[in-house]
Motif scaffolding. Sequence first.
Motif, short mmCIF file in Angstrom:
data_model
loop_
_atom_site.label_atom_id
_atom_site.label_comp_id
_atom_site.label_asym_id
_atom_site.label_seq_id
_atom_site.Cartn_x
_atom_site.Cartn_y
_atom_site.Cartn_z
N LYS A 155 19.07 34.29 34.83
CA LYS A 155 18.36 33.28 34.04
C LYS A 155 17.88 33.86 32.72
N ASN A 156 17.53 35.16 32.74
CA ASN A 156 17.04 35.83 31.53
C ASN A 156 18.16 36.36 30.64
N GLY A 157 19.41 36.02 30.98
CA GLY A 157 20.50 36.28 30.04
C GLY A 157 21.47 37.38 30.39
N ARG A 158 21.28 38.04 31.53
CA ARG A 158 22.21 39.11 31.91
C ARG A 158 22.90 38.72 33.21
N ALA A 159 24.17 38.38 33.13
CA ALA A 159 24.89 37.91 34.30
C ALA A 159 25.24 39.05 35.26
N ASP A 160 25.77 40.14 34.72
CA ASP A 160 26.22 41.24 35.57
C ASP A 160 25.09 42.25 35.79
N PRO A 161 25.04 42.86 36.95
CA PRO A 161 24.04 43.91 37.17
C PRO A 161 24.36 45.14 36.32
N TRP A 162 23.34 45.94 36.05
CA TRP A 162 23.55 47.16 35.25
C TRP A 162 24.03 48.33 36.11
N ASP A 163 23.82 48.24 37.40
CA ASP A 163 24.30 49.27 38.33
C ASP A 163 23.79 50.66 37.95
N VAL A 164 22.48 50.77 37.78
CA VAL A 164 21.85 52.05 37.46
C VAL A 164 21.80 52.91 38.72
N LYS A 165 22.28 54.15 38.62
CA LYS A 165 22.39 55.02 39.78
C LYS A 165 21.23 56.01 39.91
N VAL A 166 20.59 56.38 38.81
CA VAL A 166 19.59 57.45 38.85
C VAL A 166 18.20 56.85 38.69
N TRP A 167 17.31 57.12 39.65
CA TRP A 167 15.97 56.54 39.68
C TRP A 167 14.93 57.63 39.94
N CYS A 168 13.86 57.59 39.14
CA CYS A 168 12.74 58.52 39.30
C CYS A 168 11.65 57.85 40.12
N LEU A 169 11.18 58.54 41.16
CA LEU A 169 10.14 57.99 42.04
C LEU A 169 8.78 58.37 41.49
N GLY A 170 8.39 57.66 40.42
CA GLY A 170 7.11 57.95 39.78
C GLY A 170 7.22 59.04 38.74
N ASN A 171 6.07 59.48 38.25
CA ASN A 171 6.00 60.49 37.19
C ASN A 171 4.76 61.36 37.35
N GLU A 172 4.96 62.67 37.38
CA GLU A 172 3.85 63.65 37.36
C GLU A 172 2.71 63.25 38.30
N MET A 173 3.05 62.92 39.52
CA MET A 173 2.01 62.44 40.44
C MET A 173 1.07 63.55 40.89
N ASP A 174 1.38 64.80 40.56
CA ASP A 174 0.46 65.92 40.85
C ASP A 174 -0.67 66.02 39.83
N GLY A 175 -0.56 65.28 38.72
CA GLY A 175 -1.51 65.43 37.62
C GLY A 175 -2.74 64.56 37.75
N PRO A 176 -3.97 65.12 37.72
CA PRO A 176 -5.19 64.31 37.77
C PRO A 176 -5.30 63.31 36.64
N TRP A 177 -4.58 63.53 35.53
CA TRP A 177 -4.59 62.59 34.40
C TRP A 177 -3.77 61.33 34.68
N GLN A 178 -2.95 61.37 35.73
CA GLN A 178 -2.02 60.28 35.99
C GLN A 178 -2.72 59.10 36.64
N VAL A 179 -2.47 57.89 36.13
CA VAL A 179 -2.98 56.70 36.80
C VAL A 179 -2.39 56.66 38.21
N GLY A 180 -3.25 56.57 39.22
CA GLY A 180 -2.77 56.56 40.59
C GLY A 180 -2.41 57.93 41.13
N HIS A 181 -2.98 58.99 40.53
CA HIS A 181 -2.75 60.36 41.01
C HIS A 181 -2.94 60.45 42.52
N LYS A 182 -2.08 61.23 43.16
CA LYS A 182 -2.13 61.37 44.61
C LYS A 182 -2.03 62.82 45.03
N SER A 183 -2.50 63.11 46.22
CA SER A 183 -2.27 64.44 46.78
C SER A 183 -0.80 64.56 47.14
#
Length: 503
Positions: A155-183
């Motif tokens: 509906k938003n104008g892209r008929a075919d999927p982009w088929d992205v293969k590489v995905w990062c599961l978050g960013n710098e989650m060890d950092g206390p500066w990170q929103v949502g920082h976790k152990s």
Amino acid sequence: MDARVTAHRRYTIADIDKRLYGSFLEHLGRAIYTGIYEPGHPTADGNGMRKDVIDLVREIDTPICRYPGGNFVSAYNWEDGIGPKEDRPTRLDLAWHTSESNEVGIHEFAEWAEAANTEMMLAVNLGSRGLDEARAFLEYVNHPGGSYWSDLRKKNGRADPWDVKVWCLGNEMDGPWQVGHKSAEEYGHLANETAKAMRAFDKNLELIVCGSSSAQMPTYPQWESTVLDATYDNVDFISLHMYFANHEKNTAEYLAIPERLDKYIGTVSGVIDYIKGKKRSKKDVKISFDEWNVWYHSNEQDKKILQGQSGWPHAPALLEDIYNFEDVLQVGCALNTFIRRADRVKIACIAQLVNVIAPIMTSEGGAAWRQTIYWPFMFASRYGRGTALQLDVDVPSYDADIASDVKYLDIAGTYDDDAGSMTFFAVNRHPTEALETSVSLEGFAAAKSVEHTLVKHDDLEAVNTEDNPDNVSPTEGSGAKLDGNKLSMTLPPYSYSMIRVKL
């Protein structure tokens, strides 16, 4: 000063994954707005993307680009960047204390990536959000149709999927500066469950779990051990980040930092091997070094914005390091380290690509130009393909506080069987002496010709600017010659060289 190098066809490290020369674009400062995207610019294409920037990116030939963050992703709602632009909300970005218009989202970035001839590497928000939003984002991006999110993409104008293969599961989650920082325990559980859900959609995805933000983190390297123990069976990479600085204005110490980079990679490789052994696994998890670069020149000028003293500006100048010739040497050594660790590091992303600690700079409404560090990155990306060679190097060294026995010659070599060529990337770390370098080429076909490209400037502080964009730029080196399969060349003091041998 003499340097002797031996390259043998049988002594190799690993095939080089082309994604070793990846890049990174975050919704930070002017990376997106007036960086890659400026609808009113004279070169803007129909999507509002600057074609002058696209041309410079295509020249680098960077094969993959990480997006949309970075710290930004940990409080980002990807749904804000889809649909009609006039309906997209403006949000406050807590990571960089700025405002985000959401004019550029996944559709716009995907169109830019296609134009720039680079693949997308997408990050999901595991800070303020979690598994369900990651699953929805993946479905929106990669499902052909017939589901809620894929039909919304259509509906938003892209008929075919982009088929992205590489995905990062978050960013710098060890950092206390990170929103949502976790152990490490909290993050490891969430990342594993998210990976399982994403693999239930597509078992062939390549998933990257967060490692340490730097080797100076108090949780390093226990973080890697805990997180990999929780996720090993469901991820393919663990990410590492590192930035290089010369606050003390000591060039010898500065150029020794890649020794610390090498140790960082080696330590995490050991942790990977430990968890692999602990689990009796046959699987190899590799390293995605998806943030690295020089970053320190702009620290003082950024404080006012980052401390919230300027309100919530949209796309202000942030992290705009102006690189000098000394940084060419540093970036060259870092790239050489990645080549020599090509058995472990399969993805690496220079942070970032445009304006924000970047090899490319733009002025709003004006020109785009190459920063000094553009050159070693471009040479490595274009010519550092094929197989990494295990070189034997005999050269004097010096001791630094960072590391002992730092070789004056930092060199990496690659062999491209398809192209019938060898390429050497060499940095002379010596401040005053040229390196008379001989390379013995053993086990290769006969060498036919040699080309020497040199980046050298007498002033370590020399920079490129909009008015003087070629102040630091490549020239043809002199003195490289072949005598049978013996290569010899002179490497000037404080210089970066690329030497290509046709076989």
